[in-house]
Design an enzyme around this catalytic site. Structure first.
Site, PDB file in Angstrom:
ATOM      1  N   HIS A  78     -20.022  48.488 -15.302  1.00 33.54           N
ATOM      2  CA  HIS A  78     -19.518  47.881 -13.454  1.00 33.54           C
ATOM      3  C   HIS A  78     -20.492  46.666 -13.832  1.00 33.54           C
ATOM      4  O   HIS A  78     -19.420  45.246 -13.128  1.00 33.54           O
ATOM      5  CB  HIS A  78     -19.197  48.552 -12.858  1.00 33.54           C
ATOM      6  N   HIS A 236      -9.257  50.120 -15.057  1.00 28.13           N
ATOM      7  CA  HIS A 236      -9.797  50.185 -14.938  1.00 28.13           C
ATOM      8  C   HIS A 236     -11.071  50.374 -16.735  1.00 28.13           C
ATOM      9  O   HIS A 236     -11.948  49.826 -17.132  1.00 28.13           O
ATOM     10  CB  HIS A 236     -10.502  51.507 -14.059  1.00 28.13           C
ATOM     11  N   ASP A 240     -14.556  48.166 -18.093  1.00 23.74           N
ATOM     12  CA  ASP A 240     -15.244  49.581 -18.259  1.00 23.74           C
ATOM     13  C   ASP A 240     -15.626  48.249 -19.834  1.00 23.74           C
ATOM     14  O   ASP A 240     -16.577  48.527 -20.744  1.00 23.74           O
ATOM     15  CB  ASP A 240     -14.876  50.484 -18.945  1.00 23.74           C
ATOM     16  N   HIS A 263     -16.702  54.244 -24.089  1.00 22.03           N
ATOM     17  CA  HIS A 263     -17.883  53.602 -24.180  1.00 22.03           C
ATOM     18  C   HIS A 263     -18.089  53.451 -25.506  1.00 22.03           C
ATOM     19  O   HIS A 263     -18.380  52.343 -25.865  1.00 22.03           O
ATOM     20  CB  HIS A 263     -18.864  53.862 -23.379  1.00 22.03           C
TER      21      HIS A 263
END
Length: 309
Positions: A78, A236, A240, A263
């Site tokens: 973030h 979101h 990311d 990720h």
């Protein structure tokens, strides 16, 4: 030109996974510094590490940075997304704990803190990684791909979850600071109630709460006030992705597309790009054409799609 903060800002809070309180300060930094984390300790000298492909230690449920002596700081995505989204090239992030505070689960508090002091231009040209040819990584039904794009950096993220409040959602935009503030910064991290005990027993989500995480039960959302947008989930994931792609070490000129990513996949694409020296070139802002520069300043998002089954 490159940019940095006009002054130092401070943020405090708990880490979403470890639940440990940390104080974090974002300091201005000189040109060509890049983004550097400095972990401070009570019993040893501070350790610094630059954000780069080589600094990545893990990407399972968060992006974790470290060096040959071990992990330095976790859950940096973030913070990196906020700095990348606001176009900040150089910053020193001093932190006295093992994990970046989760704050409200989004990048909005970081953006607000930076906007309160402002940014300054520096006497050095901004450098970019320009994508020259497609680079793609597939993991089962998931994929991530970087492709050439002549109008700045474009983000196209699509997700699919078997939950009535999510379903299949897509977000796409050519990123600028104004687009990031308006379209992504507010979007919070999310998780499922059925996974909480399993994650906590494995050492994760110990700092998660309804104050910093959108929690989905089988029949709906547990947070008072509901969602900040009907498609907050994909926004979101896009937030990311922007933070994970900052692990390239320089802002990208290209188009990133992903489906059911996370990720690990985001970083695998960065790793694949940098492993192929013919897939990218380092360019300065002065080398870009007038069309490139105009689109970077004035790019606009396309519509983001609501949940669908």
């Amino acid at each position: 030109m490159q940019t940095t903060l006009a002054d130092t800002v401070m943020l405090t809070g708990v880490g979403v996974h470890g639940g440990i309180e940390a104080r974090l300060q974002i300091h201005p930094a000189s040109p060509d510094t890049g983004i550097v984390f400095q972990r401070t300790f009570s019993d040893q000298a501070p350790r610094k590490i630059s954000v780069s492909r080589q600094s990545v230690q893990a990407t399972d449920l968060a992006t974790v940075l470290g060096d040959k002596t071990g992990i330095l700081v976790s859950t940096v995505e973030h913070m990196l997304s906020a700095l990348s989204g606001l176009g900040i090239d150089n910053a020193l992030i001093e932190i006295d704990g093992p994990e970046v505070p989760i704050l409200d689960g989004s990048a909005a508090p970081i953006v607000a803190a930076i906007d309160a002091v402002g940014t300054v231009k520096q006497k050095a040209r901004r450098k970019f990684l320009k994508v020259l040819k497609p680079v793609r990584v597939e993991n089962g039904s998931s994929f991530g791909e970087l492709r050439p794009y002549d109008a700045g950096f474009r983000l196209e993220v699509e997700i699919e979850f078997d939950h009535q409040r999510i379903g299949r959602q897509r977000f796409a935009a050519t990123m600028t600071p104004s687009v990031f503030r308006r379209e992504l910064a507010f979007a919070r991290t999310f998780g499922f109630l059925k996974d909480v005990e399993r994650l906590r027993s494995a050492g994760y989500a110990r700092g998660a709460s309804l104050d910093n995480t959108v929690c989905l039960a089988d029949d709906g959302i547990l947070n008072d006030g509901g969602l900040r947008a009907s498609d907050e989930f994909v926004r979101h994931k896009a937030l990311d992705a922007l933070g994970d792609l900052a692990l390239a070490g320089l802002p990208l000129l290209g188009r990133y597309s992903s489906f059911r990513g996370g990720h690990k996949l985001n970083f695998q694409v960065v790793d694949a790009l940098l492993a192929d020296r013919t897939a990218y070139a380092v360019v300065e802002a002065t080398e870009m054409g007038r069309r490139d520069a105009a689109e970077i300043v004035f790019g606009q998002p396309v519509a983001a799609y609501a949940p669908e089954r």
